[in-house]
Write a protein that holds these residues in place. Structure first.
Motif, PDB file in Angstrom:
ATOM      1  N   LEU A  37     -45.849 -21.556  91.068  1.00 44.31           N
ATOM      2  CA  LEU A  37     -46.130 -20.673  90.101  1.00 44.31           C
ATOM      3  C   LEU A  37     -46.505 -19.221  90.389  1.00 44.31           C
ATOM      4  O   LEU A  37     -46.144 -18.477  89.798  1.00 44.31           O
ATOM      5  N   LEU A  41     -44.267 -16.459  89.383  1.00 50.62           N
ATOM      6  CA  LEU A  41     -44.839 -15.371  88.432  1.00 50.62           C
ATOM      7  C   LEU A  41     -44.941 -13.986  89.003  1.00 50.62           C
ATOM      8  O   LEU A  41     -44.619 -13.006  88.091  1.00 50.62           O
ATOM      9  N   ILE A  59     -43.072 -23.404  84.300  1.00 51.53           N
ATOM     10  CA  ILE A  59     -44.082 -24.355  83.794  1.00 51.53           C
ATOM     11  C   ILE A  59     -43.325 -25.338  82.798  1.00 51.53           C
ATOM     12  O   ILE A  59     -43.367 -26.635  83.180  1.00 51.53           O
ATOM     13  N   VAL A 102     -49.964 -35.079  77.630  1.00 48.12           N
ATOM     14  CA  VAL A 102     -50.283 -33.713  78.069  1.00 48.12           C
ATOM     15  C   VAL A 102     -49.086 -33.060  78.582  1.00 48.12           C
ATOM     16  O   VAL A 102     -48.793 -31.817  77.987  1.00 48.12           O
ATOM     17  N   PHE A 105     -46.751 -32.028  75.493  1.00 47.85           N
ATOM     18  CA  PHE A 105     -47.693 -30.801  74.765  1.00 47.85           C
ATOM     19  C   PHE A 105     -47.399 -29.726  75.563  1.00 47.85           C
ATOM     20  O   PHE A 105     -47.013 -28.805  74.746  1.00 47.85           O
ATOM     21  N   VAL A 106     -47.369 -29.627  76.841  1.00 49.55           N
ATOM     22  CA  VAL A 106     -47.329 -28.332  77.736  1.00 49.55           C
ATOM     23  C   VAL A 106     -45.949 -28.027  77.558  1.00 49.55           C
ATOM     24  O   VAL A 106     -45.309 -26.707  77.104  1.00 49.55           O
ATOM     25  N   PHE A 109     -45.518 -26.681  73.803  1.00 51.12           N
ATOM     26  CA  PHE A 109     -46.300 -25.249  73.746  1.00 51.12           C
ATOM     27  C   PHE A 109     -45.564 -24.221  74.361  1.00 51.12           C
ATOM     28  O   PHE A 109     -45.336 -22.963  73.698  1.00 51.12           O
ATOM     29  N   THR A 110     -45.277 -24.405  75.810  1.00 51.03           N
ATOM     30  CA  THR A 110     -44.668 -23.302  76.428  1.00 51.03           C
ATOM     31  C   THR A 110     -43.338 -23.000  76.006  1.00 51.03           C
ATOM     32  O   THR A 110     -42.717 -21.852  75.981  1.00 51.03           O
TER      33      THR A 110
ATOM     34  N   PHE B  23     -49.115 -19.905  80.586  1.00 52.64           N
ATOM     35  CA  PHE B  23     -49.683 -20.487  81.624  1.00 52.64           C
ATOM     36  C   PHE B  23     -51.075 -20.821  81.534  1.00 52.64           C
ATOM     37  O   PHE B  23     -51.634 -21.919  81.945  1.00 52.64           O
ATOM     38  N   VAL B  25     -52.665 -21.927  78.795  1.00 54.88           N
ATOM     39  CA  VAL B  25     -52.892 -23.020  77.902  1.00 54.88           C
ATOM     40  C   VAL B  25     -52.440 -24.307  78.793  1.00 54.88           C
ATOM     41  O   VAL B  25     -53.156 -25.458  78.738  1.00 54.88           O
ATOM     42  N   SER B  26     -51.318 -24.279  79.868  1.00 52.89           N
ATOM     43  CA  SER B  26     -50.942 -25.270  80.400  1.00 52.89           C
ATOM     44  C   SER B  26     -52.001 -25.635  81.445  1.00 52.89           C
ATOM     45  O   SER B  26     -52.161 -26.857  81.505  1.00 52.89           O
ATOM     46  N   ALA B  29     -54.857 -27.426  79.723  1.00 55.30           N
ATOM     47  CA  ALA B  29     -54.605 -28.922  79.304  1.00 55.30           C
ATOM     48  C   ALA B  29     -54.555 -29.818  80.519  1.00 55.30           C
ATOM     49  O   ALA B  29     -55.287 -30.743  80.271  1.00 55.30           O
TER      50      ALA B  29
END
Lengths: 251, 77
Positions: A37, A41, A59, A102, A105-106, A109-110, B23, B25-26, B29
């Motif tokens: 990450l 990033l 992610i 989860v 969801f990730v 969401f992403t 990033f 929120v992930s 979670a």
């Protein structure tokens, strides 16, 4: 040939084995996810089309991959639970479902947060997005069924059947971008030809994927250990594990 | 390093809000999932104490019953 496997149908043996694995899994997960990450990033170059928004991929893709991978694992556990009636496999369903939910969801969401600047919309009812949403509902359904019955074994059986039926959704998610017209871009790395990504982006992505593999395994291990303790709480070994002296011998 | 300053890192070429939101929120979670697992372990430890007390109660009752039946046996003989 398979005799070495038999002790692990017992809760205690599996609990100890998972306990030996857990530090390695979580350590590798922490290191690889952090490296992947941070690299993605801060050090990977921006995309020529998507600018810096593409960094969400580090992610989004691993989470989506293992949301499907975890479901496949859960379906295999469900098959073992239904065919061979092994209780550890039933408990694995309850351990995998929240982790998979989860991750799903990730991924959703992403994906939505990435879709807004790139496609101009948070959500679109297209095949890839909808089938991934169905995956989330499947996970929630499996969990709900697992805990819906007074008799835990009935619940586990119902959850196992739903897990097995729902596994048809996994290839649908994977191939949805080929079978239907989709806003979603096609596969970048999981295809047979050369990956369409330069190594400066591909390497951190692969590290992140490896990290998410260990993260998923570590999270499932943690929850499966809890589930085994919960189910075997009345047994002396589990009570000793939880720091309490069992009194079974006292008369 | 693809950036020259902290401002650039936060701004992310105008996509900072989306990148940092996804990033954040992930990580939140997954973090909540880990914390929930640890809390479950704590709850189990509490349940183990209750189970221990239950087993002790049971053992005590069994002992009382045995001594009572023994005393009645003694009186009848």
């Amino acid at each position: 040939m398979w005799k070495w496997l038999h002790p692990y149908a017992k809760g205690e043996a599996t609990f100890r084995l998972l306990g030996a694995w857990l530090p390695w899994l979580s350590g590798l997960a922490l290191i690889l996810v952090s490296v992947g990450l941070v690299w993605g990033l801060f050090y990977a170059p921006p995309d020529y089309q998507q600018g810096d928004s593409y960094r969400i991929i580090f992610i989004h893709v691993p989470a989506a991959m293992f949301s499907m991978g975890a479901y496949t694992g859960m379906a295999i556990a469900a098959l073992i639970a239904l065919v061979w009636q092994i209780r550890t496999a039933e408990w694995a369903i309850a351990a995998i479902a929240p982790v998979g939910a989860v991750l799903t969801f990730v991924a959703l969401f992403t994906g939505a947060v990435w879709g807004k600047p790139m496609w101009g919309t948070w959500w679109e009812w297209d095949a890839r997005l909808t089938s991934e949403l169905i995956l989330l509902f499947l996970y929630i359904g499996v969990l709900a069924l697992y805990y819906a019955f007074n008799d835990a074994r009935t619940g586990a059986k119902a959850a196992a059947i739903l897990s097995l039926v729902g596994v048809v959704n996994v290839p649908i998610i994977h191939f949805s971008v080929y079978w239907w017209n989709s806003l979603h871009q096609g596969a970048t790395i999981t295809k047979f030809s050369k990956p369409s990504m330069p190594p400066e982006m591909l390497i951190p992505l692969l590290i992140s994927i490896a990290g998410f593999l260990f993260l998923t395994a570590a999270l499932i291990t943690q929850r499966l250990r809890n589930e085994i303790l919960k189910q075997e709480l009345h047994r002396p070994w589990a009570m000793q594990q939880l720091g309490v002296e069992a009194n079974n011998g006292v008369q | 390093m693809a950036f020259n300053s902290w401002q650039e890192i936060i701004w992310m070429d105008g996509y900072g809000f989306y990148v940092w939101l996804s990033f954040g929120v992930s990580i939140l979670a997954v973090g909540l999932l880990v914390v929930h697992g640890l809390l479950t372990r704590k709850t189990l430890a509490r349940m183990a104490v209750q189970e221990q007390q239950r087993q002790q109660r049971l053992a005590r009752r069994k002992q009382q019953e045995r001594s009572r039946s023994k005393s009645t046996n003694d009186s009848t003989s």
